[in-house]
Design a protein around this motif. Structure first.
Motif, PDB file in Angstrom:
ATOM      1  N   LEU A 165      70.577 -22.115 101.893  1.00  0.00           N
ATOM      2  CA  LEU A 165      69.403 -21.291 102.217  1.00  0.00           C
ATOM      3  C   LEU A 165      69.681 -19.810 101.955  1.00  0.00           C
ATOM      4  N   GLU A 166      70.862 -19.334 102.331  1.00  0.00           N
ATOM      5  CA  GLU A 166      71.182 -17.929 102.120  1.00  0.00           C
ATOM      6  C   GLU A 166      71.356 -17.604 100.641  1.00  0.00           C
ATOM      7  N   GLN A 167      72.095 -18.427  99.936  1.00  0.00           N
ATOM      8  CA  GLN A 167      72.349 -18.149  98.522  1.00  0.00           C
ATOM      9  C   GLN A 167      71.083 -18.225  97.686  1.00  0.00           C
ATOM     10  N   VAL A 168      70.312 -19.302  97.866  1.00  0.00           N
ATOM     11  CA  VAL A 168      69.076 -19.444  97.093  1.00  0.00           C
ATOM     12  C   VAL A 168      68.056 -18.391  97.516  1.00  0.00           C
ATOM     13  N   GLY A 169      68.012 -18.070  98.821  1.00  0.00           N
ATOM     14  CA  GLY A 169      67.085 -17.046  99.284  1.00  0.00           C
ATOM     15  C   GLY A 169      67.385 -15.682  98.685  1.00  0.00           C
ATOM     16  N   VAL A 201      63.852 -22.213  91.502  1.00  0.00           N
ATOM     17  CA  VAL A 201      64.503 -22.410  92.800  1.00  0.00           C
ATOM     18  C   VAL A 201      65.163 -23.778  92.864  1.00  0.00           C
ATOM     19  N   ALA A 202      64.470 -24.792  92.370  1.00  0.00           N
ATOM     20  CA  ALA A 202      65.040 -26.145  92.376  1.00  0.00           C
ATOM     21  C   ALA A 202      66.304 -26.213  91.534  1.00  0.00           C
ATOM     22  N   GLN A 246      79.818 -22.441 101.714  1.00  0.00           N
ATOM     23  CA  GLN A 246      79.506 -23.759 101.155  1.00  0.00           C
ATOM     24  C   GLN A 246      78.055 -23.820 100.718  1.00  0.00           C
ATOM     25  N   SER A 247      77.716 -24.846  99.936  1.00  0.00           N
ATOM     26  CA  SER A 247      76.330 -25.140  99.576  1.00  0.00           C
ATOM     27  C   SER A 247      76.166 -26.654  99.541  1.00  0.00           C
ATOM     28  N   LEU A 248      74.932 -27.115  99.585  1.00  0.00           N
ATOM     29  CA  LEU A 248      74.686 -28.553  99.615  1.00  0.00           C
ATOM     30  C   LEU A 248      75.145 -29.237  98.338  1.00  0.00           C
ATOM     31  N   SER A 249      74.893 -28.622  97.195  1.00  0.00           N
ATOM     32  CA  SER A 249      75.314 -29.242  95.938  1.00  0.00           C
ATOM     33  C   SER A 249      76.835 -29.345  95.855  1.00  0.00           C
ATOM     34  N   LEU A 283      69.025 -32.160 100.258  1.00  0.00           N
ATOM     35  CA  LEU A 283      68.759 -31.156  99.224  1.00  0.00           C
ATOM     36  C   LEU A 283      67.426 -31.408  98.548  1.00  0.00           C
ATOM     37  N   VAL A 284      67.147 -32.659  98.194  1.00  0.00           N
ATOM     38  CA  VAL A 284      65.867 -32.995  97.562  1.00  0.00           C
ATOM     39  C   VAL A 284      64.707 -32.723  98.518  1.00  0.00           C
ATOM     40  N   ALA A 285      64.878 -33.104  99.783  1.00  0.00           N
ATOM     41  CA  ALA A 285      63.827 -32.868 100.769  1.00  0.00           C
ATOM     42  C   ALA A 285      63.587 -31.378 100.980  1.00  0.00           C
ATOM     43  N   LEU A 286      64.652 -30.588 100.963  1.00  0.00           N
ATOM     44  CA  LEU A 286      64.516 -29.143 101.138  1.00  0.00           C
ATOM     45  C   LEU A 286      63.724 -28.523  99.993  1.00  0.00           C
TER      46      LEU A 286
END
Length: 349
Positions: A131-135, A269-270, A299-302, A327-330
């Motif tokens: 969330l932080e990195q993508v944001g 974003v995806a 860390q990140s989800l991927s 990750l897909v749901a997010l």
């Protein structure tokens, strides 16, 4: 002449279904009986038999022209099914395998002090990092990308605009690991030592920079195409009323193209949320929770999915599948929210 006499003959639905049943039964008998393949080959051969049989039977009942039309319709439907099947398979696999660890512990704990024999551990730290990195990457890439597209469509003329388009096209196909290496060599090794007593430092912000590099060309190109689709008379009508160009862009052009722009942004974003190589190179990954994107590994989800998928623990695959589902749901939630927001703004105008 009665209406029944002027109507052309049509192929009954029962006959169409009968052709399909016979085609797949014959295909199964040939393929499975001869032992030359499995059900996948049965489907392919059965579809071929069905098209041939449909063309022959429909040609006798409806005529050759209608038979060709039915055959083309069947090919289109088959192509649609083939396009949907991989997506449905991915969704089914994610849901069926991802529910194993879909519990409160997975979303409330990290992997800190979790060993190979511990069934506990979750992805809370990875969710925070994503969330932080993508944001941060979105906050950097969206204004630059939209403004760049506005320049190319509304103001860009001559060689400089052509050069910008060329580099945007080149950056569109840049591998993610190249973006990670660029940020590693520039930010981590050169800039970050200035703020860390001369020592290079991994951080979530560095990962956000790499993700912004990947997002930027996608946003520019998609926004540019959406702005070009705005009808010219809308601009001309605004100019005729004495509205300056910058205000026309803000009040007429951008609102009209907003749904398409949002779609392009969410595609970027995806892509950013699913990148692993840049995070691995410049954020390092971490087992503990780190809320500070400017200091320390994150860390990140991927990256969490990548690490858990290669872990020797028998509990790791369940964590990997649940993290992938998360990750897909997010991304899905963010996309739906952005679409609803864009639609609401459009209706409010």
């Amino acid at each position: 002449m009665t209406p029944d006499n002027i109507r052309s003959k049509t192929l009954p639905v029962a006959v169409n279904l009968g052709i399909a049943v016979v085609a797949f039964v014959v295909a199964a008998a040939i393929v499975l009986g001869a032992g030359i393949g499995n059900w996948v080959l049965v489907v392919v051969v059965g579809a071929a038999f069905y098209l041939v049989g449909l063309n022959v039977v429909a040609g006798r009942i409806e005529g050759k022209r209608a038979a060709r039309n039915r055959a083309m319709q069947s090919l289109i439907y088959a192509a649609c099914v083939l396009a949907i099947l991989p997506l449905a398979s991915v969704v089914w696999t994610l849901v069926s395998k991802g529910v194993a660890r879909l519990d409160a512990d997975f979303f409330n704990t990290s992997m800190n002090n979790i060993g190979a024999r511990d069934p506990e551990g979750g992805a809370y730290h990875a969710i925070i990092g994503t969330l932080e990195q993508v944001g941060i990457a979105t906050l950097m890439a969206v204004p630059l990308g939209v403004l760049g597209a506005i320049y190319l469509v509304e103001y860009g003329r001559g060689k400089f605009a052509g050069t910008v388009r060329f580099f945007v096209d080149v950056m569109t196909g840049i591998p993610s690991i190249v973006a990670g290496l660029f940020i590693l060599s520039f930010w981590v090794l050169i800039v970050s030592p200035w703020f860390n007593n001369g020592q290079p430092r991994f951080s979530g912000f560095a990962a956000a920079l790499a993700l912004a590099v990947l997002m930027l060309p996608t946003i520019v190109r998609s926004t540019e195409e959406m702005l070009r689709l705005v009808p010219g008379p809308l601009r001309e009508g605004s100019y005729a009323l004495g509205v300056p160009q910058w205000k026309t862009i803000l009040s007429v052009v951008l609102p009209t193209a907003l749904p398409g722009i949002v779609t392009g942004i969410m595609l970027a974003v995806a892509r950013a949320a699913g990148e692993t190589a840049p995070v691995l190179l410049v954020a390092g990954g971490a087992a503990a929770i780190n809320f500070d994107p400017f200091g320390g590994n994150q860390q990140s989800l991927s990256l969490f999915v990548y690490q858990q998928a290669g872990d020797a623990s028998r509990y790791a695959p369940d964590r990997a599948w649940t993290a992938a589902l998360t990750l897909v749901a997010l991304v899905l939630i963010l996309t739906v929210a952005a679409k609803l927001l864009a639609r609401r703004n459009k209706l409010s105008r």
